[in-house]
Motif scaffolding. Structure first.
Motif, short mmCIF file in Angstrom:
data_model
loop_
_atom_site.label_atom_id
_atom_site.label_comp_id
_atom_site.label_asym_id
_atom_site.label_seq_id
_atom_site.Cartn_x
_atom_site.Cartn_y
_atom_site.Cartn_z
N GLU A 251 0.82 -1.22 0.00
CA GLU A 251 0.00 0.00 0.00
C GLU A 251 0.86 1.27 0.00
N GLY A 252 2.15 1.08 0.18
CA GLY A 252 3.02 2.25 0.34
C GLY A 252 3.20 3.04 -0.94
N LYS A 253 3.48 4.33 -0.75
CA LYS A 253 3.73 5.20 -1.90
C LYS A 253 5.12 5.80 -1.76
N SER A 254 5.90 5.67 -2.82
CA SER A 254 7.22 6.28 -2.75
C SER A 254 7.32 7.44 -3.72
N TYR A 255 8.06 8.44 -3.29
CA TYR A 255 8.32 9.63 -4.10
C TYR A 255 9.83 9.78 -4.21
N VAL A 256 10.30 10.09 -5.39
CA VAL A 256 11.75 10.24 -5.58
C VAL A 256 12.04 11.62 -6.16
N PHE A 257 12.80 12.41 -5.43
CA PHE A 257 13.26 13.68 -5.99
C PHE A 257 14.62 13.45 -6.63
N TYR A 258 14.73 13.78 -7.91
CA TYR A 258 15.98 13.55 -8.63
C TYR A 258 16.30 14.77 -9.49
N MET A 259 17.55 14.88 -9.89
CA MET A 259 17.91 15.96 -10.81
C MET A 259 18.11 15.44 -12.23
N ASP A 260 18.79 14.31 -12.32
CA ASP A 260 18.92 13.59 -13.58
C ASP A 260 18.93 12.12 -13.18
N ILE A 261 18.44 11.25 -14.05
CA ILE A 261 18.55 9.83 -13.75
C ILE A 261 19.73 9.29 -14.54
N ARG A 262 20.72 8.83 -13.82
CA ARG A 262 21.92 8.32 -14.49
C ARG A 262 21.93 6.81 -14.40
N ALA A 263 21.43 6.19 -15.45
CA ALA A 263 21.26 4.74 -15.45
C ALA A 263 22.03 4.12 -16.60
N GLY A 264 23.28 4.52 -16.73
CA GLY A 264 24.11 3.98 -17.80
C GLY A 264 24.74 2.68 -17.36
N GLY A 265 24.20 1.59 -17.79
CA GLY A 265 24.73 0.29 -17.40
C GLY A 265 23.83 -0.76 -17.99
N LYS A 266 24.32 -1.97 -18.01
CA LYS A 266 23.55 -3.04 -18.63
C LYS A 266 22.24 -3.26 -17.87
N ARG A 267 21.14 -3.07 -18.54
CA ARG A 267 19.79 -3.24 -17.98
C ARG A 267 19.47 -2.28 -16.83
N TYR A 268 20.22 -1.19 -16.74
CA TYR A 268 19.96 -0.22 -15.67
C TYR A 268 18.75 0.65 -15.99
#
Lengths: 288, 135, 658
Positions: free
Chosen positions: C424-441
């Motif tokens: 039931e939980g809700k998560s919020y993420v504050f980010y500036m850029d998403i840096r997901a450079g990687g295999k399957r990231y």
């Protein structure tokens, strides 16, 4: 011990209670605020532009006059404190600018003045423990929210009377007076400042939010160190009340008024009657 | 509204002037929005401080000029004190005000101000407001 | 008369565009001692080298100059080719007419470039005439490695070296190996349990016949040089005899005193005699001496009473041990910027504002809550959690300027773990850029958003404060017109910046390796020598170099191990003969060279007569340590030191030829 004192424009007029209670308290605590023989308005705002040297002229003149009177000057008004301190830093950071202003104003100010707020004298020179010893009328059980506003705190690196995000200097003083300081989240937010001239609706929203935050945290009184904060919080309440029946008014006083009271000054001497929202019924109710 | 981007606009003399007056480098801002998040008057602004900087990064001075943002800034330094890049939105807004005031374009008329307020209000409010609104 | 050959390279058009190489060759041909010259398109190409070798043989050359690119590029190539052609490799020199000439001059008439190339080559010619044939020296190699730091990177390095048949000493400061990875719950992007994949490696290291693990120990001093290091290690007193302790756990069961658990990052307590976590390797407890009443005040001693094998020894002292190794792998890891750093996020005072690593413990099945997500303040299950990325990272004003690299990924993982445990939980993420450079990231982050419903908000949080038992998060969403947003959260997780370990700088000085402004250790070359340091024989691995994730740390551990194994592949290692040499007859033992040498390569030696009386003191160069920098040559007042390959005679001859 005499300390040169710069009252600034407002403390000589509408904020007289601030000035008088501070002066009288000083005597009790063993020092004397000696008003500068000659002073002018600081400009009521540090000039934010890079090329506005004219804006530094008025505060530099204040600094020069104060330096002639001694090595240290004290102020009560948060805005004066902010402007003088930042001006002094701006002059010391840029020797060329300092030379230009001195030449233009026909001054010889070298940047060596020490600018301290009255609160800093109480904390660092007198000591809050000594203040506590001098208390004759402890304000036991009065829940007070210390409202700092912006000018005492920001920018942290330049002004910094205390930690810019979590200051406690006023709370520490209040504890010494026997009060119960109440921490509230909005104590470092801005009241709306000069928008009192024309944009009172914005001021009401900002000041209202601050007071609500204090009241919800349990504050029965709010103290401030800025005549404009005092004015905005004080004057907004009527309007807020008219539109929000649930709003509970709250007395807004200068911290020196509570200090004076605790040190034995009468309610008249501390001009408590001058505040729009009277603190006296609360004091009577609590028997302090 | 579409903004047509060009080197001339982005690197215009007008932008350079704003940078010069404010002493701020607009490129430093990486648009995290912290200033807008902490600004006490951001709710009242037509464009928030970080958006204002973004518009200037795009060279869109007109878009910023039209907004009420600059006239609402209180100079409380909340934006600057929390900015991870030490950019002062307050200084940039002051520069925008100065662009008007230096041309004699006042934002307020003293004569139209509330007289009781002038008499009973703290002088510092007046001095401060005159400095921000009147040339 | 010498017979010298000069080979001028055109380097395609790199040199030829501003240098008339044929003219350079022609004019050099006229110089005394020059027997052969030519200009050629690519000297470094296979046909070029073949031509080079043949020219040496055909013309019976006794010295060669290649006027080409920087010697950093191809000196090795041409010295090898010279050797193949029967010439001493140190009779081959490279004159740099590319980086130091053609690339910096833009005169299309080729006038300037040609004149300068001629000068550079003539200078080299005069130097070469005075070159002596040199022979590479060799030094013995101690086939044993030291790995400093028992995190995943250090464990991997130790295992690879040990599997290569070389002994390893693995030194770890904490009571157990495992490092920060042991604290993690699941790992991105595969979501396998961190301990499940780490502990087999820990056990493997523990049982490996070639690995000696020293825990609760710190490297105090490093002496020597590549192949021959002497390491002084302080083994802190555990107050437990490691040879007899069975790890039964009776002592920590019975110990009546508790302290904050370092492993649980303050979220739980441990006993005063403790192992950091259940799968600790070695499974031997230590006593936290400052908190132990028996050691401090001679009260209690219950652990000793219940210990079957009688392993508790309250009199144990720190012990200094010495190890001789040939290579060192530094894998000292990272720490997190403390929560107390963040004023606007509550200075670590708001109990339910935790760090990412603390959240790992809350999500870990072996953690203080048994893997249930509960708020530290009251144990309630949070209905909403706000995750704040870049807490301290990318913050030049109050934090660090760099990106901590792993936070985008672990935050996405945290939102998933939370959703999987609290539906039931809700998560919020504050980010500036998403840096997901990687295999399957990238796919992993999208999964957090699309499948597990994490609300991503692009913007920074201005402030976190408490109000009526809730945590108020005030920030901005820059994607919705820079709008202020406020969230009433039950918990806040800060993706705090990864920083270098406290004391990383002084430790680097101890090792003689470099570090950057953030006190992360510097690679010899960030691209081409990523695990080497400026000090030969010392290699880097893992997050002591900078923020990186587990796969990278493991790769780097293996890479560092392969470098060490390469060094260990022969009994002796060749060294460049470019070393300093002291003239024994003129040295007056002033020791200026000893002071000046940055590599402590010069020793004070005694010359004795037959009776053993000291008759003279002399400076002596240790060729194993000498890097050929020449500082001692400049410092020597009596001109008693010369550098082989760069003698004063050679250098002056070159200058005079200008």
């Amino acid at each position: 011990m005499k300390i040169p004192y710069y009252p600034g424009c407002t403390l000589n007029t509408v904020a007289k209670p601030f000035d008088e209670s501070a002066k009288a308290s000083a005597i009790t605590l063993g020092f004397e605020l000696e008003e500068l023989s000659e002073w002018n308005c600081c400009g009521a705002g540090f000039p934010l532009t890079n090329d506005n040297i004219m804006g530094l002229a008025a505060p530099t003149k204040v600094l020069a006059n104060a330096r002639a009177a001694g090595e240290t000057v004290t102020t009560l008004c948060s805005v004066c404190y902010n402007v003088l301190k930042r001006t002094n830093k701006a002059l010391n950071d840029d020797k060329e600018r300092k030379a230009t202003i001195n030449e233009f104003m026909e001054l010889e100010y070298d940047g060596s003045l020490n600018i301290v707020h009255y609160l800093e004298i109480l904390r660092d020179t007198v000591g809050f423990d000594k203040v506590k010893e001098a208390v004759k009328r402890p304000l036991t059980g009065i829940k007070v929210g210390a409202y700092y506003g912006c000018m005492l705190l920001r920018p942290g690196g330049e002004v910094g009377i205390d930690n810019a995000e979590a200051p406690t200097i006023i709370e520490d003083l209040l504890s010494a007076l026997g009060c119960e300081p109440v921490d509230f989240p909005d104590k470092i937010e801005c009241c709306g400042a000069h928008l009192a001239m024309g944009k009172t609706d914005v001021v009401e929203r900002l000041s209202g939010k601050i007071m609500t935050s204090a009241i919800e945290s349990g504050a029965e009184v709010i103290v401030t160190s800025c005549p404009l904060c005092q004015y905005n919080l004080d004057k907004s309440q009527e309007k807020i009340k008219s539109s929000d029946a649930g709003f509970k008014t709250v007395p807004v006083v200068y911290f020196t008024q509570l200090l004076g009271l605790a040190l034995g000054q009468s309610e008249d001497e501390t001009s408590l009657k001058d505040n729009q929202w009277d603190i006296r019924p609360l004091l009577a109710e609590r028997g302090v | 509204m579409k903004i047509t981007l060009s080197k001339d606009k982005i690197e215009s003399e007008g932008i350079a002037l704003i940078e010069r007056i404010s002493g701020e480098d607009l490129k430093q801002c990486y648009q995290c929005g912290n200033c807008s998040g902490g600004c006490p008057v951001s709710l009242e602004m037509e464009i928030t401080p970080s958006q204002m900087i973004r518009q200037l990064q795009l060279g869109n001075i007109e878009g910023v000029e039209e907004a009420n943002t600059m006239w609402l800034c209180l100079g409380c330094q909340q934006c600057y004190s929390r900015c991870p890049k030490s950019v002062s939105a307050a200084k940039i807004l002051e520069a925008l005000r100065q662009l008007h005031l230096r041309k004699g374009e006042d934002h307020a008329e003293i004569a139209e101000m509330d007289m009781p307020l002038l008499k009973r209000g703290p002088q510092q409010a007046m001095v401060s407001a005159f400095r921000k609104f009147v040339s | 008369m010498p017979r010298i050959g000069v080979f001028v390279c055109q380097c395609g058009n790199n040199i030829e565009s501003t240098v008339d190489t044929q003219k350079v060759a022609d004019e050099l041909k006229e110089m005394p001692g020059v027997a052969y010259t030519c200009s050629y398109k690519f000297m470094c190409s296979s046909p070029g080298q073949e031509m080079f070798k043949n020219a040496i043989k055909d013309n019976d050359l006794d010295g060669v100059i290649v006027s080409a690119c920087s010697p950093h590029m191809h000196e090795k190539t041409f010295r090898k080719a010279s050797e193949a052609a029967g010439l001493n490799p140190y009779k081959c020199e490279v004159a740099n007419i590319r980086e130091q000439c053609s690339w910096v001059h833009h005169d299309e008439t080729k006038k300037v470039g040609t004149v300068k190339s001629l000068d550079l080559t003539r200078m080299m010619l005069e130097r070469l005439k005075r070159n002596k044939p040199l022979k590479a020296t060799s030094i013995p190699v101690t086939k044993k490695a030291l790995v400093i730091g028992g995190g995943i990177s250090g464990i991997q390095a130790a295992l690879d070296i040990a599997d290569g048949g070389v002994e390893v000493v693995l030194v770890e400061r904490e009571p157990s190996i495992g490092g920060n990875m042991a604290r993690l719950s699941e790992t991105f992007p595969t979501m396998d349990c961190s301990q499940c994949i780490l502990t087999p490696k820990m056990v493997e290291a523990d049982l490996h016949e070639n690995i000696k693990i020293l825990t609760y120990a710190e490297v105090e001093k490093v002496d020597g040089y590549i192949g021959n290091f002497t390491i002084t290690i302080n083994k802190k007193a555990k107050y437990v005899d490691e040879s007899t302790c069975t790890g039964c756990g009776e002592c920590w069961e019975k110990c009546p005193f508790k302290a904050d658990s370092e492993f649980e990052l303050g979220l739980n307590k441990r006993k005063v005699i403790y192992t950091p976590f259940p799968q600790s390797v070695p499974n031997i407890p230590v006593i936290d001496a400052p908190k132990c009443p028996k050691i401090q005040k001679d009260k209690c001693g219950l652990c000793a009473k219940v210990c079957g094998p009688g392993s508790i020894d309250f009199t144990q002292k720190d012990e200094i041990v010495t190890e001789h190794v040939g290579a060192i792998i530094v894998a000292t890891g990272f720490e997190l910027m403390p929560n107390e750093h963040f004023g606007e996020y509550g200075y670590g005072k708001i109990k339910d504002v935790v760090s990412g690593l603390q959240f790992e413990r809350l999500a870990s099945s072996s953690g203080p809550t048994g893997g249930k997500i509960e708020r530290p303040s009251d144990g309630k299950t949070p209905e909403s959690i706000v995750f704040i990325q870049c807490a301290g990272s990318r913050d030049e004003a109050k934090g660090v300027s760099y990106c901590s690299k792993i936070c985008c990924m672990y935050t996405a993982k945290h939102t998933m773990l939370y959703k999987h445990k609290v539906h039931e939980g809700k998560s919020y993420v504050f980010y500036m850029d998403i840096r997901a450079g990687g295999k399957r990231y990238e796919e992993f982050v999208r999964k957090a958003i699309e499948d597990d419903g994490a609300m991503y908000l692009r913007g920074r949080v201005s402030r976190v404060y408490e109000k009526n038992g809730k945590i108020m998060v005030q920030g901005v969403d820059t994607l919705s017109n820079g709008q202020q947003v406020e969230i009433e959260a039950d918990m806040v997780v800060l993706a705090t910046a990864l920083i270098s370990r406290k004391g990383a700088d002084s430790f680097a000085q101890k090792l003689g390796i470099g570090y950057d402004k953030d006190k992360f250790y510097s690679e010899y070359h960030p691209k081409l020598k990523p695990v080497e340091t400026v000090t030969a024989g010392i290699y880097l691995s893992g997050t002591c170099v900078g923020p990186m994730d587990i796969p990278e740390s493991v790769s780097m551990g293996s890479a560092a191990a392969s470098k060490a194994l390469g060094l260990f592949s022969s009994d002796k290692m060749a060294r460049e003969p470019i070393t300093a040499d002291v003239n024994k007859t003129t040295c007056n033992a002033c020791w200026d060279c000893v002071t000046a040498c940055p590599y402590t390569a010069i020793a004070k030696t005694e010359v004795k007569d037959r009776e053993g009386n000291i008759v003279q003191m002399l400076a002596e160069v240790n060729v194993g340590l000498c890097q050929g920098c020449g500082v001692c040559v400049a410092a020597c007042r009596s001109k008693s030191i010369d550098l082989a390959g760069y003698t004063d005679e050679q250098v002056y001859a070159a200058i005079n030829a200008f």
